[in-house]
Design an enzyme around this catalytic site. Structure first.
Site, short mmCIF file in Angstrom:
data_model
loop_
_atom_site.label_atom_id
_atom_site.label_comp_id
_atom_site.label_asym_id
_atom_site.label_seq_id
_atom_site.Cartn_x
_atom_site.Cartn_y
_atom_site.Cartn_z
N ASP A 135 -41.90 -16.01 -59.38
CA ASP A 135 -41.20 -16.82 -58.36
C ASP A 135 -40.40 -15.91 -57.43
OD1 ASP A 135 -40.12 -19.60 -57.52
OD2 ASP A 135 -38.31 -18.46 -57.96
N LYS A 149 -41.00 -15.12 -53.23
CA LYS A 149 -39.93 -15.21 -52.23
C LYS A 149 -39.73 -13.85 -51.56
CE LYS A 149 -37.74 -18.88 -54.89
NZ LYS A 149 -36.82 -19.19 -56.01
N1 HSE Z 1 -37.43 -22.17 -60.17
C1 HSE Z 1 -36.78 -21.74 -58.99
C2 HSE Z 1 -35.48 -21.06 -59.39
C3 HSE Z 1 -36.51 -22.92 -58.09
O1 HSE Z 1 -35.10 -21.12 -60.55
O2 HSE Z 1 -34.85 -20.46 -58.55
C4 HSE Z 1 -36.42 -22.57 -56.65
O3 HSE Z 1 -37.50 -21.85 -56.18
#
Ligand code: HSE
Length: 439
Positions: free
Chosen positions: A203, A207
Site C-alpha cells: 500500500d 502511494k
Molecule cells: N489501508 C490504508 C492505510 C488505508 O492503512 O493507510 C488508506 O489507503
C-alpha cells in the site's frame, strides 16, 4: 445558480458510505462554496439490500459500475471499488471515455494504470482527481500538483500507511503484540481488505509510486520499488531503537541520486527529535524537500472513512467549481505523454546509516569478528553495544550486539552481514534497519 453537479458513486463500503454522509450533512456548506449543489444521483455496489447506515435517497441503482460510468445521468464518476484491474479499471476508463470527470481513491489502480488513464482524461478534457489515493485526508496531491509549481523536488518521504503507523505506535507505547494491534486496526476500518497489503508495504509502495511521478515528472514505476514491510519488527527492535534515540516508522522514500531515482519502502529509524517521529497512530505525514520552498511537512489522518471522504469531497468540489476550458492542469503535474521514463537507482548504491541487531553466541572472539567484518567493508561505527536480555533464559549462552553505523552503502552492509553469517556466530537472523535523515 448553476445546475447541480451530478455525482455517481461506485462502491459503497466504509468510504462510499462516508462520502454520502458528508454530502448529506454538509450539503449547504458545499453549495455555498461551490456555487452549485452537489447531488449524488446514482450509485452502484455489489449488494443492493445491505444496510450501510446511510440513506441513498432517490439515487438510481446500477448493478454494473460500468453502466453507471457511461450513464448520461452523471457528471462525475467516483470510483471507490478498489483493486488495480477488473471493474475499477474498466469503469474508470469508461467514464473518462464518456467525457465524465473521475474521482478515485484507488492507489493500486493509479500506480498500475495512472499514466494511461491520465492520457485518456487529458485527451477528453476531463479531470482525473485522486487526492484520497495518497495519505488519506492530507491534501498532498494538490500541494504537489498546484502549490509547488516551479519547485524542483530532491526528496519526498513519508508515513503513508495508517495501519502500519498505528501498529508500530501501539507496540511502542502499549507493549501490545503485533497481531492484536492489527486486529484493532482492521476493526477501526484502517486496513486494506487484505491486510498483508498494509503490513508488507504494498500500500505504501503504491502511494509512493504516485508521489514519485508528481515529484520528479516521471512515469509511474510501481515495480521498481525496493520493499520491506513491518512484519519482522519485534518489540526488541522497538526497545533498542528507543534506547538509542530513535523511533521505527514504515517510510516510503523517493530521492534523486546521481544514478537515477531511488524508491524504497522499509522500516526506518528516524531520530526521536525529528518532527516525523512525533507522527503517531493512524496519522500519516509527507515531507517534501524542494529548492525554492525548503522542506514542507504535512501530517493528518491517513486512513478511515471520514478522512478519506474528506479528500474525495475536496476533489468533487474542485470539479463543481471548475468551468469548461479552465481545468486544473495535467493529472500528474506534467502532460501524461511528456512524463519522462523512470530511471531506477540501484538499491545497493543507497547511502545512509544502519542499525544492526545481532543475536550471537557468547564466546570469546565474537565481538572482534564482528568488528573485523565492519572494518573490512570500510564501515565506520557510531556505536556498538553488547548486552544480555534480562529475563531471557538463554541469556547465559547468547548475547545481543547492537551496532549503529555512520553513513555507508547498502552494498557494504550486505557484504559485512554475509561475512558475519559465514563466521557462524549468529544464533538468529540478523536484523538490519536503515536510518533516515529526517527533519
Ligand atoms: N489501508 C490504508 C492505510 C488505508 O492503512 O493507510 C488508506 O489507503
Amino acid at each position: 445558480m448553476a445546475e447541480a453537479l451530478r455525482v455517481g458513486i461506485a462502491g459503497l463500503g466504509t468510504v462510499g458510505a462516508s462520502v454520502i454522509k458528508v454530502v448529506s450533512n454538509h450539503g449547504a456548506t458545499l453549495k455555498r462554496q461551490c456555487g452549485r449543489e452537489i447531488a449524488v444521483t446514482a450509485v452502484s455496489a455489489r449488494d443492493r439490500n445491505k444496510d450501510r447506515g446511510v440513506s441513498l435517497g432517490n439515487a438510481a441503482w446500477y448493478d454494473d459500475p460500468i453502466d453507471l460510468a457511461r450513464s448520461d445521468g452523471i457528471d462525475v464518476f467516483v470510483e471507490l471499488i478498489g483493486g488495480e484491474d477488473g471493474p475499477a479499471l474498466e469503469s474508470v476508463r469508461a467514464a473518462l471515455e464518456s467525457g465524465h470527470h473521475v474521482v478515485t481513491a484507488n492507489k493500486a489502480l493509479l500506480a498500475r494504470h495512472g499514466v494511461a488513464l491520465a492520457e485518456i482524461a487529458e485527451q477528453n478534457g476531463v479531470l482525473l482527481n485522486y487526492e484520497a489515493a495518497v495519505a488519506g485526508g492530507i491534501p498532498v496531491i494538490k500541494a504537489m500538483r498546484e502549490s509547488l509549481a516551479g519547485n524542483t523536488v530532491s526528496r519526498v518521504y513519508g508515513i503513508l500507511n495508517g495501519t502500519c503507523n498505528y501498529i508500530l505506535t501501539q507496540m511502542d507505547e502499549a507493549n501490545v503484540s503485533f497481531d492484536a494491534c492489527l486486529s484493532e486496526a482492521q476493526r477501526l476500518g484502517y486496513a486494506e481488505a487484505d491486510p498483508t497489503f498494509d503490513i508488507e508495504g504494498h500500500d505504501t509502495a503504491h502511494k509512493l509510486a504516485i508521489l514519485t511521478s508528481l515529484a520528479f515528472g516521471c512515469q509511474i514505476a510501481p515495480d521498481d520499488i525496493y520493499m520491506e514491510g513491518i512484519s519482522n519488527i519485534s518489540l526488541a527492535d522497538i526497545r533498542a531503537a528507543g534506547e538509542l534515540g530513535y523511533k521505527i516508522k514504515l517510510l516510503g522514500v523517493a530521492q534523486k541520486t546521481d544514478s537515477g531515482i531511488e524508491q524504497r519502502v522499509h522500516p526506518t529509524m528516524v531520530p526521536k527529535a525529528s518532527v516525523i517521529a512525533q507522527v503517531d497512530g493512524v496519522v500519516n505525514a509527507v515531507a517534501i524537500e524542494t529548492d525554492i520552498l525548503g522542506e514542507l511537512l504535512m501530517s493528518g489522518p491517513g486512513a478511515g472513512g471520514m478522512a478519506t471522504a474528506s479528500a474525495v469531497i475536496g476533489d468533487v468540489a474542485d470539479i463543481a467549481k471548475s468551468r469548461p476550458g479552465f481545468q486544473h492542469g495535467p493529472v500528474f503535474g506534467h502532460p501524461a505523454k511528456k512524463l519522462a521514463p523512470y530511471v531506477r537507482a540501484r538499491m545497493r548504491s543507497h547511502e545512509g546509516g544502519y542499525f544492526i541487531r545481532l543475536t550471537v553466541a557468547d564466546r570469546a572472539g565474537v565481538f572482534a569478528a564482528i568488528a573485523k567484518r565492519m572494518a573490512d567493508n570500510d564501515i565506520s561505527l557510531e556505536s556498538i553495544v553488547q548486552r544480555s536480555d534480562a529475563g531471557d533464559e538463554s541469556a547465559d549462552e547468547q548475547k545481543t550486539v547492537i551496532l549503529v553505523t555512520h553513513e555507508t552503502t547498502e552494498s557494504a552492509i550486505r557484504q559485512a552481514v554475509e561475512g558475519i553469517v559465514a563466521d557462524g556466530h549468529l544464533m538468529a537472523k540478523a536484523q538490519v534497519i536503515r536510518i533516515e535523515r529526517a527533519g
